[in-house]
Scaffold this active site. Sequence first.
Site, mmCIF file in Angstrom:
data_model
loop_
_atom_site.group_PDB
_atom_site.id
_atom_site.type_symbol
_atom_site.label_atom_id
_atom_site.label_comp_id
_atom_site.label_asym_id
_atom_site.label_seq_id
_atom_site.Cartn_x
_atom_site.Cartn_y
_atom_site.Cartn_z
ATOM 1 N N CYS A 37 -5.035 -0.181 -3.167
ATOM 2 C CA CYS A 37 -5.399 0.756 -4.250
ATOM 3 C C CYS A 37 -3.887 1.235 -4.415
ATOM 4 O O CYS A 37 -2.729 0.878 -5.324
ATOM 5 C CB CYS A 37 -6.406 1.795 -4.484
ATOM 6 S SG CYS A 37 -6.955 2.425 -5.586
ATOM 7 N N HIS A 50 -10.672 -1.587 -3.064
ATOM 8 C CA HIS A 50 -10.537 -0.778 -1.485
ATOM 9 C C HIS A 50 -11.830 -1.728 -0.401
ATOM 10 O O HIS A 50 -12.809 -1.759 0.124
ATOM 11 C CB HIS A 50 -11.276 0.349 -1.571
ATOM 12 C CG HIS A 50 -10.625 1.381 -2.496
ATOM 13 N ND1 HIS A 50 -9.301 2.232 -1.450
ATOM 14 C CD2 HIS A 50 -10.483 1.998 -3.467
ATOM 15 C CE1 HIS A 50 -8.664 3.226 -1.769
ATOM 16 N NE2 HIS A 50 -9.496 2.995 -3.501
ATOM 17 N N GLU A 66 -11.829 -1.723 2.341
ATOM 18 C CA GLU A 66 -12.376 -0.863 3.651
ATOM 19 C C GLU A 66 -13.379 -0.168 3.645
ATOM 20 O O GLU A 66 -13.987 -0.058 4.418
ATOM 21 C CB GLU A 66 -10.887 0.177 4.271
ATOM 22 C CG GLU A 66 -11.209 1.666 3.413
ATOM 23 C CD GLU A 66 -10.190 1.297 1.829
ATOM 24 O OE1 GLU A 66 -9.815 0.389 1.553
ATOM 25 O OE2 GLU A 66 -10.217 2.076 1.034
#
Length: 241
Positions: free
Chosen positions: A110, A213, A215
């Site tokens: 990001c 993202h 994660e």
Amino acid sequence: MAPRQVLIALTAQHNGEHENEYFLRRAYIDAIVGAGGIPLILPPLAAGKIETVLDRVQGLVLTGGVDVDPRRYGEQPSEKCGEISPLRDELDLAAAAAALKRDLPLLAICRGIQVLNVALGGSLLQHIPEEVEGALKHRQQAPGWYGTHEVQVEPDTLLAEAVGSGPLVVNSLHHQAVKRLGEGLLVSAVAPDGVVEAVESRRHRFAVGVQWHPELMVEHCPAARAVFAHFLRAAAGTLGD
Ligand code: MN
């Protein structure tokens, strides 16, 4: 034989809402642990000390956060540029430069992809809705684990090695993106509106940036886990084995 212990530094987050804290959202930690690495949070430090830390780890994650100061890429801030953190810019740009110099495997997420691009002399769109005609909704109003728009992953890239080429649905929690591409970078994924969603370096072993993202998606999306698994293989020195 036990697998080698792979240490991964992750840049700490900082913003004005938490002016007196360096912090890191837990999903980054969990994703690195889940992929078999040992995460270490890297706070703002003098550049020489950042280099000392990077001498001792096998990989670096540039994490998400507030906007990069446009003056870092030679522009004045537009009205729609968001919050900036000078401390965070110092940390991330020094860590990115040091990692690239060492050819240390680097995963940039990001804000991280934006930092990677700026570190290599590129520039950023300061506000996608104002600068991209027919822009998609890149600041989704949906849970972070949920993918809301498609990207096209380019074949013959490190990203395609990890997740396969072709369409991939990703989350989208950004209002800025890569504009002029940094030196030595190639675009490895693009959204249907033309917004750059992933880049990687032609000149380094593994320097990969994603605008989404992963994660936040590891529990729901095999491709998100694959991004971290591939990065950990690069850090362990077993990519291509
Ligand atoms: Mn997006």
